[in-house]
Design a protein around this motif. Structure first.
Motif, PDB file in Angstrom:
ATOM      1  N   LEU A 183     -36.581 -25.193 -14.697  1.00 21.79           N
ATOM      2  CA  LEU A 183     -36.298 -24.561 -15.845  1.00 21.79           C
ATOM      3  C   LEU A 183     -34.890 -23.789 -15.841  1.00 21.79           C
ATOM      4  CD1 LEU A 183     -38.185 -25.175 -17.980  1.00 21.79           C
ATOM      5  CD2 LEU A 183     -38.981 -22.884 -17.960  1.00 21.79           C
ATOM      6  N   ARG A 184     -34.523 -22.989 -15.039  1.00 21.99           N
ATOM      7  CA  ARG A 184     -33.355 -22.198 -14.957  1.00 21.99           C
ATOM      8  C   ARG A 184     -32.092 -23.013 -14.671  1.00 21.99           C
ATOM      9  NH1 ARG A 184     -34.561 -18.007 -11.385  1.00 21.99           N
ATOM     10  NH2 ARG A 184     -36.479 -18.585 -10.896  1.00 21.99           N
ATOM     11  N   CYS A 185     -32.487 -24.140 -14.026  1.00 21.77           N
ATOM     12  CA  CYS A 185     -31.454 -25.020 -13.640  1.00 21.77           C
ATOM     13  C   CYS A 185     -31.011 -25.831 -14.914  1.00 21.77           C
ATOM     14  CB  CYS A 185     -31.569 -25.980 -12.619  1.00 21.77           C
ATOM     15  SG  CYS A 185     -31.568 -25.303 -10.994  1.00 21.77           S
ATOM     16  N   PHE A 187     -39.130 -16.065 -21.922  1.00 19.47           N
ATOM     17  CA  PHE A 187     -39.240 -15.677 -20.621  1.00 19.47           C
ATOM     18  C   PHE A 187     -40.552 -14.954 -20.615  1.00 19.47           C
ATOM     19  CE2 PHE A 187     -34.756 -15.475 -20.983  1.00 19.47           C
ATOM     20  CZ  PHE A 187     -34.404 -15.996 -19.706  1.00 19.47           C
ATOM     21  N   GLN A 188     -41.346 -14.957 -19.430  1.00 20.47           N
ATOM     22  CA  GLN A 188     -42.668 -14.579 -19.240  1.00 20.47           C
ATOM     23  C   GLN A 188     -42.508 -12.808 -19.828  1.00 20.47           C
ATOM     24  OE1 GLN A 188     -44.231 -15.053 -15.243  1.00 20.47           O
ATOM     25  NE2 GLN A 188     -45.363 -13.229 -15.373  1.00 20.47           N
ATOM     26  N   SER A 189     -41.419 -12.244 -19.313  1.00 22.03           N
ATOM     27  CA  SER A 189     -41.584 -10.847 -19.560  1.00 22.03           C
ATOM     28  C   SER A 189     -40.538 -10.349 -20.914  1.00 22.03           C
ATOM     29  CB  SER A 189     -40.819 -10.256 -18.540  1.00 22.03           C
ATOM     30  OG  SER A 189     -39.435 -11.106 -18.053  1.00 22.03           O
ATOM     31  N   PHE A 242     -39.571 -22.637 -22.122  1.00 23.93           N
ATOM     32  CA  PHE A 242     -40.520 -21.674 -22.041  1.00 23.93           C
ATOM     33  C   PHE A 242     -41.174 -21.511 -20.493  1.00 23.93           C
ATOM     34  CE2 PHE A 242     -41.743 -20.747 -26.404  1.00 23.93           C
ATOM     35  CZ  PHE A 242     -41.323 -21.695 -27.136  1.00 23.93           C
ATOM     36  N   ASP A 243     -40.687 -20.212 -20.066  1.00 24.08           N
ATOM     37  CA  ASP A 243     -41.239 -20.047 -18.615  1.00 24.08           C
ATOM     38  C   ASP A 243     -42.566 -19.147 -18.515  1.00 24.08           C
ATOM     39  OD1 ASP A 243     -41.435 -19.910 -15.862  1.00 24.08           O
ATOM     40  OD2 ASP A 243     -39.519 -18.914 -15.507  1.00 24.08           O
ATOM     41  N   GLU A 244     -43.533 -19.898 -18.540  1.00 22.08           N
ATOM     42  CA  GLU A 244     -44.842 -18.923 -18.548  1.00 22.08           C
ATOM     43  C   GLU A 244     -44.983 -17.749 -19.421  1.00 22.08           C
ATOM     44  OE1 GLU A 244     -46.614 -18.065 -14.781  1.00 22.08           O
ATOM     45  OE2 GLU A 244     -45.600 -19.253 -13.636  1.00 22.08           O
ATOM     46  N   PRO A 245     -44.893 -18.391 -20.834  1.00 22.80           N
ATOM     47  CA  PRO A 245     -44.833 -17.366 -21.884  1.00 22.80           C
ATOM     48  C   PRO A 245     -45.921 -16.724 -21.971  1.00 22.80           C
ATOM     49  CG  PRO A 245     -45.026 -19.693 -22.656  1.00 22.80           C
ATOM     50  CD  PRO A 245     -44.771 -19.741 -21.214  1.00 22.80           C
TER      51      PRO A 245
HETATM   52  P1  ADP Z   1     -41.397 -16.159 -12.682  1.00 19.39           P
HETATM   53  O1  ADP Z   1     -42.744 -16.168 -12.107  1.00 19.39           O
HETATM   54  O2  ADP Z   1     -41.204 -15.724 -14.256  1.00 19.39           O
HETATM   55  O3  ADP Z   1     -40.657 -17.305 -12.241  1.00 19.39           O
HETATM   56  P2  ADP Z   1     -40.341 -14.588 -10.442  1.00 19.39           P
HETATM   57  O4  ADP Z   1     -41.347 -13.530 -10.090  1.00 19.39           O
HETATM   58  O5  ADP Z   1     -40.750 -15.903  -9.399  1.00 19.39           O
HETATM   59  O6  ADP Z   1     -40.724 -14.886 -11.889  1.00 19.39           O
HETATM   60  O7  ADP Z   1     -39.001 -14.360 -10.188  1.00 19.39           O
HETATM   61  C1  ADP Z   1     -38.277 -13.391 -11.096  1.00 19.39           C
HETATM   62  C2  ADP Z   1     -36.964 -13.260 -10.650  1.00 19.39           C
HETATM   63  O8  ADP Z   1     -36.796 -12.923  -9.222  1.00 19.39           O
HETATM   64  C3  ADP Z   1     -36.228 -14.355 -10.881  1.00 19.39           C
HETATM   65  O9  ADP Z   1     -34.908 -14.219 -11.210  1.00 19.39           O
HETATM   66  C4  ADP Z   1     -36.038 -15.265  -9.840  1.00 19.39           C
HETATM   67  O10 ADP Z   1     -34.894 -15.906  -9.318  1.00 19.39           O
HETATM   68  C5  ADP Z   1     -36.045 -13.855  -8.649  1.00 19.39           C
HETATM   69  N1  ADP Z   1     -36.613 -14.358  -7.101  1.00 19.39           N
HETATM   70  C6  ADP Z   1     -38.078 -14.873  -7.124  1.00 19.39           C
HETATM   71  N2  ADP Z   1     -38.109 -15.128  -5.826  1.00 19.39           N
HETATM   72  C7  ADP Z   1     -37.086 -14.631  -4.958  1.00 19.39           C
HETATM   73  C8  ADP Z   1     -36.863 -14.406  -3.561  1.00 19.39           C
HETATM   74  N3  ADP Z   1     -37.472 -14.963  -2.869  1.00 19.39           N
HETATM   75  N4  ADP Z   1     -35.647 -13.754  -3.328  1.00 19.39           N
HETATM   76  C9  ADP Z   1     -34.897 -13.082  -4.427  1.00 19.39           C
HETATM   77  N5  ADP Z   1     -35.131 -13.593  -5.562  1.00 19.39           N
HETATM   78  C10 ADP Z   1     -36.094 -14.109  -6.180  1.00 19.39           C
END
Ligand code: ADP
Ligand code: ADP
Length: 230
Positions: free
Chosen positions: A47-49, A86-88, A163-166
């Motif tokens: 999604l972010r790509c 975003f989720q948050s 939508f990322d896990e809204p």
């Molecule tokens: P979501 O579940 O909404 O995708 P994440 O908790 O996976 O959220 O990620 C939240 C943020 O932390 C994102 O910006 C993601 O790029 C970053 N992130 C996730 N995993 C890692 C990791 N292993 N190392 C660094 N950053 C990470």
């Protein structure tokens, strides 16, 4: 021609650790696509790509016929036309609900204050929150915050909404209100790509399900086939 086409995209955050592996998928206008799959599969990265919050390591992302990864591509245009929720929530905590929506309209769409307020109020009405225009985000429930975030994104009239896990951060009883707003957008023909764990929503509202596992799309089907196939 598809509205958006992802071609042979790879993404690694760390060398030799591919998170997306040769992803190719085309998104047609006015369709709703749900991306399902276990945590860590790469759904959020994909999604972010799409709007280049992350840059793919290789491949092409074609939007309206142009390769958005080309060095001279106007990313500003892409971010204006592809909204993200975003989720948050990501609301501005120091701005009231109305101004959370007014601000991007002023900045991005260069609207006058009165015009921006009018559009913002219309969007709040759409998500059922006109009464909260003067409230601050801290005083809203999670479901209300997410509906404000959707209204804010929608106000910019994006061609695609991501939508990322809204609903993943919401108490269960608040999920329905948010899904209802999303269903209305779907019925109005908004093009949406949604990462979710809400299976009922995916089955009833989406046109298409992508199932991701370990950086790959391992199934791409209509929801009826997806949910009834063994
Ligand atoms: P979501 O579940 O909404 O995708 P994440 O908790 O996976 O959220 O990620 C939240 C943020 O932390 C994102 O910006 C993601 O790029 C970053 N992130 C996730 N995993 C890692 C990791 N292993 N190392 C660094 N950053 C990470
Ligand atoms: P999903 O959305 O399917 O849970 P993500 O795309 O969030 O998957 O994450 C896929 C993998 O990429 C996870 O192992 C996660 O830790 C890793 N990852 C995500 N964002 C980052 C980041 N910014 N830096 C390093 N690793 C990341």
């Amino acid at each position: 021609m598809a509205l958006l086409e992802i071609k042979h995209c790879d993404k690694s955050y760390v060398p030799e650790q591919p998170i997306l592996k040769n992803i190719s998928v085309a998104i047609e206008a006015e369709t709703v696509t749900c991306i399902l799959g276990p945590s860590g599969a790469g759904k959020s990265t994909l999604l972010r790509c799409i709007n280049q919050l992350e840059v793919p390591s290789s491949g092409e992302i074609i939007y309206k016929g142009e390769n958005t990864l080309a060095p001279n591509y106007n990313l500003r245009n892409l971010r204006e036309e592809i909204g993200m929720v975003f989720q948050s929530f990501n609301l501005f905590p120091l701005k009231n609900v109305l101004n959370n929506i007014v601000l991007p309209l002023r900045l991005v769409k260069k609207m006058s204050l009165s015009e921006a307020r009018e559009v913002a109020m219309a969007m709040l009405e759409k998500v059922g929150l006109s009464a909260k225009a003067n409230a601050y985000p801290d005083n809203l429930s999670g479901g209300q915050k997410q509906r404000v975030a959707i209204a804010r994104s929608l106000a910019l009239n994006p061609k695609i909404m991501l939508f990322d896990e809204p609903t993943s951060a919401l108490d269960p009883e608040l999920v329905g209100d948010v899904l209802e707003v999303m269903q209305e957008l779907a019925e109005e023909g908004k093009t949406m790509v949604i990462v979710t764990h809400e299976m009922g929503f995916a089955r009833e509202v989406s046109d298409r399900i992508l199932f991701m596992l370990d950086g790959e799309i391992i199934e791409d089907n209509d929801p009826e086939t997806f949910f009834t196939n063994p």
